[in-house]
Write a protein that holds these residues in place. Structure first.
Motif, PDB file in Angstrom:
ATOM      1  N   GLU A   1      39.905-125.932 -39.646  1.00  0.00           N
ATOM      2  CA  GLU A   1      38.976-124.811 -39.616  1.00  0.00           C
ATOM      3  C   GLU A   1      38.348-124.647 -38.245  1.00  0.00           C
ATOM      4  O   GLU A   1      38.106-125.608 -37.528  1.00  0.00           O
ATOM      5  CB  GLU A   1      37.893-124.984 -40.681  1.00  0.00           C
TER       6      GLU A   1
ATOM      7  N   LEU B   1      35.199-122.119 -36.901  1.00  0.00           N
ATOM      8  CA  LEU B   1      34.191-121.100 -37.198  1.00  0.00           C
ATOM      9  C   LEU B   1      34.406-120.451 -38.569  1.00  0.00           C
ATOM     10  O   LEU B   1      34.317-119.230 -38.728  1.00  0.00           O
ATOM     11  CB  LEU B   1      34.189-120.023 -36.100  1.00  0.00           C
ATOM     12  N   GLY B   2      34.712-121.284 -39.549  1.00  0.00           N
ATOM     13  CA  GLY B   2      34.792-120.807 -40.917  1.00  0.00           C
ATOM     14  C   GLY B   2      36.153-120.331 -41.387  1.00  0.00           C
ATOM     15  O   GLY B   2      36.346-120.085 -42.577  1.00  0.00           O
ATOM     16  N   LEU B   3      37.107-120.174 -40.469  1.00  0.00           N
ATOM     17  CA  LEU B   3      38.459-119.763 -40.825  1.00  0.00           C
ATOM     18  C   LEU B   3      39.451-120.790 -40.312  1.00  0.00           C
ATOM     19  O   LEU B   3      39.171-121.484 -39.323  1.00  0.00           O
ATOM     20  CB  LEU B   3      38.803-118.397 -40.220  1.00  0.00           C
ATOM     21  N   GLN B   4      40.613-120.904 -40.963  1.00  0.00           N
ATOM     22  CA  GLN B   4      41.654-121.773 -40.430  1.00  0.00           C
ATOM     23  C   GLN B   4      42.214-121.161 -39.148  1.00  0.00           C
ATOM     24  O   GLN B   4      42.185-119.937 -38.958  1.00  0.00           O
ATOM     25  CB  GLN B   4      42.762-121.964 -41.466  1.00  0.00           C
TER      26      GLN B   4
END
Length: 469
Positions: free
Chosen positions: A177, A179-182
């Protein structure tokens, strides 16, 4: 006094033409960026959705079906709305789909957004070459037409570099991850930036003079012609020449392409086969799957992305070679040189991969064959880039008669996307079955492309679009 070019166009006007050509070619940048950005995301998609090679190939390739649809409808839209308005629509479609690809909640959702992205790219792939051919002075048309492929290879290189940077920031694993995304989601979402740039530039460049004359806006066409061909140009003669060409034709439709023994005009079949051969040599296997390919023969994820970037640099070098030579030695000689070089490189790669030894879920190559495979892949990309990568786009933009250009280009571009889809969707399964055999097939198509050019492709260097027939 400004120096004059061979066509009578001043250097100041050439600067303006280069600007608007580069702006139109951003559509090619989107094509290249999207084509290659999926390369870095493939492993992440497989792990995130827990899918195998068949499903992966489907998701990677389905964008190409959207591209075929976009290419199919682009000619009609361009003749109805204009070249620049169609570019703007393509940019909006790609921008929206970029956000969707970054935030998929299921595999089918990701596939939908990739189809939408493909439609935008397919539209841009048709409009870019047609627009550039219509605004470029004849003496410079080959080099300016090459901007489409240059933009494509720059898009590929930038996406590979972005993939590498994002993967490194995420600790070398695209499923980590950030910043919250893969990481792989950021790779796909980053496509939004070039899409917005394309929208901005498509809004500021002038409309094609041929379209303006076709819709009765002759004064606006005169202004554009004076900007791109120089004030010394006989504008009355140029407008009359285009009007005469347009007067003898009607709005091109698909039925206008019918003729000959095989159902289509011979020139249309030549355009289709140029498109098909460009893809059947397997070039996009390198750009869609090279990261996972090199991982399968023992190279780690981060290094495989770096190797993919080096391939993109070779691609750029070859493209510059083509731009330097296309208006000097012509289109056919470059195609023949490229076909010969690709045949040898692909055959050598097939030999190297034939030495692979199964090792768990991967294939292990001996060190010597691994080195040969890497070199052969780079040589293949070089010969493709200096020939078929550039020249096919140049030819498709200029080889058709005015009366069928938009429709014929749509069909040829759609065929290119379908061929691209066939190669892309089949490679994961083919490589799992017999990687060397897949490359033998690509080498065979490269050899056939040499024969095709030798006997069927005519030279178009230096000829006005109104002379094509």
């Amino acid at each position: 006094m400004a120096s004059t070019a061979p066509s009578g166009t001043s250097s100041e006007n050439i600067g303006h033409v280069v600007f608007i050509t580069a702006a139109a070619a951003i559509g090619g940048f989107l094509f290249g960026y999207d084509s290659a950005v999926i390369n870095g995301a493939v492993t992440g998609i497989e792990k995130n959705f827990d899918v195998g090679p068949v499903q992966t190939g489907f998701v990677v390739a389905i964008a190409l079906l959207g591209s075929a649809l976009g290419a199919w409808i682009a000619g009609g839209l361009a003749d109805r709305w204009g070249r620049t308005r169609t570019m703007q629509v393509a940019a909006i479609l790609f921008a929206v789909s970029s956000i969707g690809q970054a935030l998929p909640f299921a595999l089918w959702d990701l596939a939908f957004w990739r189809v939408l992205a493909g439609v935008g790219i397919g539209m841009a792939s048709v409009i870019g070459p047609a627009y550039i051919a219509e605004v470029a002075p004849p003496a410079y048309r080959g080099r300016l037409g090459s901007f489409q492929q240059l933009a494509i290879v720059l898009g590929i290189a930038v996406s590979q570099l972005a993939n590498y940077a994002i993967a490194e920031r995420a600790g070398g694993d695209v499923n980590n991850e950030l910043l919250g995304l893969q990481a792989w989601q950021w790779m796909l979402g980053a496509c939004l930036i070039p899409a917005l740039l394309y929208l901005v530039f498509a809004t500021v460049i002038p409309e094609s003079p041929r379209f303006l004359i076709a819709v009765g806006r002759s004064e606006a066409a005169r202004k554009v012609l004076s900007e791109v061909e120089g004030e010394g140009t006989d504008l009355d003669a140029r407008v009359a020449e285009i009007e005469t060409s347009l007067r003898s034709e009607h709005r091109p439709r698909l039925r206008d392409l019918r003729g000959g023994r095989l159902g289509l005009l011979p020139i249309v079949w030549i355009g289709i086969l140029l498109s098909v051969f460009q893809q059947f040599v397997g070039i996009n296997v390198i750009f869609y799957y090279s990261a996972s390919l090199w991982q399968s023969v023992g190279i780690n994820q981060s290094d495989s992305l770096l190797i993919s970037f080096s391939t993109s640099i070779i691609n750029i070098v070859g493209t510059f070679i083509a731009i330097a030579l296309v208006d000097r030695i012509g289109r056919r000689p470059l195609l023949l040189i490229g076909s010969a070089g690709m045949t040898v490189a692909l055959a050598v790669a097939a030999w190297a991969f034939s030495a692979g030894v199964p090792s768990g879920d991967a294939v292990k190559l001996p060190e010597a064959q691994g080195t040969v495979a890497l070199i052969a892949a780079h040589v293949f990309v070089l010969f493709f880039a200096l020939s078929w990568g550039v020249i096919v786009w140049v030819l498709l933009g200029e080889m058709f008669p005015n009366r069928i250009r938009a429709a014929a280009l749509s069909v040829a571009a759609a065929a290119q996307w379908v061929a691209n889809w066939l190669i892309t969707v089949s490679f994961p399964s083919l490589s799992e079955w017999n990687l060397a055999g897949a490359y033998v097939g690509y080498a065979a198509f490269a050899a056939l492309s040499f024969v095709f050019v030798m006997f069927k492709v005519r030279e178009t260097k230096g000829r006005k679009l109104e002379e094509m027939g």
